[in-house]
Design a protein around this motif. Structure first.
Motif, PDB file in Angstrom:
ATOM      1  N   UNK A 126       0.881  -1.143   0.000  1.00  0.00           N
ATOM      2  CA  UNK A 126       0.000   0.000   0.000  1.00  0.00           C
ATOM      3  C   UNK A 126       0.926   1.202   0.000  1.00  0.00           C
ATOM      4  N   UNK A 127       1.608   1.461  -1.123  1.00  0.00           N
ATOM      5  CA  UNK A 127       2.841   2.215  -1.224  1.00  0.00           C
ATOM      6  C   UNK A 127       3.923   1.311  -0.613  1.00  0.00           C
ATOM      7  N   UNK A 128       4.779   1.812   0.271  1.00  0.00           N
ATOM      8  CA  UNK A 128       5.816   0.963   0.853  1.00  0.00           C
ATOM      9  C   UNK A 128       5.992   1.354   2.314  1.00  0.00           C
ATOM     10  N   UNK A 129       6.113   0.347   3.160  1.00  0.00           N
ATOM     11  CA  UNK A 129       6.243   0.682   4.568  1.00  0.00           C
ATOM     12  C   UNK A 129       6.685  -0.478   5.420  1.00  0.00           C
ATOM     13  N   UNK A 130       6.577  -0.280   6.724  1.00  0.00           N
ATOM     14  CA  UNK A 130       7.082  -1.257   7.687  1.00  0.00           C
ATOM     15  C   UNK A 130       6.040  -1.523   8.763  1.00  0.00           C
ATOM     16  N   UNK A 131       5.995  -2.776   9.191  1.00  0.00           N
ATOM     17  CA  UNK A 131       5.192  -3.152  10.348  1.00  0.00           C
ATOM     18  C   UNK A 131       6.117  -3.203  11.554  1.00  0.00           C
ATOM     19  N   UNK A 132       5.796  -2.430  12.581  1.00  0.00           N
ATOM     20  CA  UNK A 132       6.591  -2.364  13.803  1.00  0.00           C
ATOM     21  C   UNK A 132       5.785  -2.994  14.929  1.00  0.00           C
ATOM     22  N   UNK A 133       6.407  -3.923  15.664  1.00  0.00           N
ATOM     23  CA  UNK A 133       5.684  -4.606  16.731  1.00  0.00           C
ATOM     24  C   UNK A 133       6.562  -4.769  17.963  1.00  0.00           C
ATOM     25  N   UNK A 134       5.893  -4.901  19.089  1.00  0.00           N
ATOM     26  CA  UNK A 134       6.550  -5.199  20.356  1.00  0.00           C
ATOM     27  C   UNK A 134       6.737  -6.707  20.443  1.00  0.00           C
ATOM     28  N   UNK A 135       7.938  -7.129  20.776  1.00  0.00           N
ATOM     29  CA  UNK A 135       8.237  -8.558  20.836  1.00  0.00           C
ATOM     30  C   UNK A 135       8.719  -8.928  22.231  1.00  0.00           C
ATOM     31  N   UNK A 136       8.070  -9.957  22.813  1.00  0.00           N
ATOM     32  CA  UNK A 136       8.492 -10.519  24.090  1.00  0.00           C
ATOM     33  C   UNK A 136       8.472 -12.040  23.965  1.00  0.00           C
ATOM     34  N   UNK A 141       3.917 -11.046  29.251  1.00  0.00           N
ATOM     35  CA  UNK A 141       4.861 -10.024  29.694  1.00  0.00           C
ATOM     36  C   UNK A 141       4.733  -8.742  28.885  1.00  0.00           C
ATOM     37  N   UNK A 142       3.811  -8.712  27.924  1.00  0.00           N
ATOM     38  CA  UNK A 142       3.690  -7.553  27.056  1.00  0.00           C
ATOM     39  C   UNK A 142       3.408  -6.292  27.870  1.00  0.00           C
ATOM     40  N   UNK A 143       4.010  -5.188  27.430  1.00  0.00           N
ATOM     41  CA  UNK A 143       4.048  -3.971  28.222  1.00  0.00           C
ATOM     42  C   UNK A 143       2.937  -3.016  27.803  1.00  0.00           C
TER      43      UNK A 143
END
Length: 313
Positions: A126-136, A141-143
């Motif tokens: 959808x154009x160009x981009x990045x998926x950013x995620x929190x990883x534990x 333990x997710x914050x």
């Protein structure tokens, strides 16, 4: 389903439709191509089924889409621009998180910056981009503070592109100067590179076309935040103990100022203020945050830190 998860599902459905269309165009002679596409179709359908079954994880996530000069369709993005944009977005999140925890100083290292880290887990279309995620390692333990900081960052950035000036001023009442400075760098990067932007986080999906990017860059440049402690002579009008709010009339001009009360005061102490000190001469020590736009004060926020009553024997 969060907007980020919905995007992932929509992209997978689009892939399924594209692969199915290619299969429909094959002839009986295209055996190897059919085998490969059917295998790919099975993988996509399985991935879609997992998305439908799995609940949203409680961790933080955001999708950044870029368009304009640094982007070549859905094929790629200039590395220097892409890396800088993601780094500045991450820096804003770290400062927002520290500010909300009351730990962001006026300068120096951002406290507990590692706890605000997101990871690039996928490239999104959808154009160009990045998926950013929190990883534990463990989902329990997710914050939650990080998730809130990501969503607050999305809300704050969208305010800079908001067409209505009054809505923008209201939205940035609680902004911190260090957060503002990094937002300024972020939008300057967008504008100087001729880039457009779409940010998806939580329940928000905000797009910044060329006009919105220019507006956001100008606002970030012309807005400043001042914070300091002041002592004000006057009289306490009253407090709202449960809401931790106060009203205080200034002696100099009779104007009533309102705001929050420091959390160190208990509700019982505030009730005592109402019983004993309302309409008595006092000195209020307050923290004042002033938001300026082109040098003009457009918002003021007061927090009552101490109250010293005068004339009490």
């Amino acid at each position: 389903m969060s907007r980020v998860r919905k995007l992932d599902r929509d992209f997978t459905q689009a892939d399924i439709a594209a692969v199915t269309s290619l299969l429909d165009q094959l002839t009986d002679e295209d055996v190897m191509a059919r085998f490969s596409l059917e295998s790919r179709l099975g993988e996509l359908q399985a991935a879609l089924a997992r998305m439908e079954e799995e609940p949203d994880l409680p961790g933080a996530s955001a999708a950044l889409f870029f368009g304009g000069r640094p982007v070549v369709g859905t094929r790629g993005i200039e590395t220097e621009f892409g890396g800088s944009a993601v780094a500045k977005f991450q820096d804003i999140i770290a400062k927002v998180m520290a500010h909300e925890a009351g730990r962001l100083g006026q300068r120096g290292v951002v406290p507990n910056k590692g706890a605000s880290s997101l990871h690039i887990t996928n490239v999104v279309r959808g154009s160009f981009g990045f998926l950013l995620e929190e990883i534990h390692d463990q989902t329990e333990m997710l914050d939650a503070p990080l998730k809130h900081a990501v969503e607050e960052t999305s809300r704050m950035l969208s305010a800079f592109g908001e067409p209505d000036e009054e809505k923008y001023r209201t939205a940035v009442e609680d902004i911190d100067q260090r957060v503002l400075s990094t937002a300024r760098e972020f939008f300057d990067l967008m504008k100087s590179n001729g880039a457009t932007l779409r940010v998806v986080a939580g329940d928000r999906d905000n797009s910044f076309g060329p006009d919105a990017v220019s507006r956001a860059a100008e606002r970030a440049q012309s807005t400043s935040v001042e914070e300091g402690d002041e002592s004000i002579h006057g009289q306490l009008s009253g407090t709202l103990p449960d809401a931790h709010q106060f009203e205080f009339r200034r002696q100099a001009d009779g104007v009533a100022i309102r705001g929050k009360i420091a959390k160190s005061y208990t509700a019982e102490e505030l009730l005592r203020f109402n019983r004993e000190f309302v309409n008595r001469d006092a000195i209020a020590k307050v923290r004042v945050v002033r938001v300026r736009r082109n040098g003009e004060v457009v918002r003021e926020k007061y927090t009552l830190l101490e109250l010293e009553m005068m004339g009490i024997e």
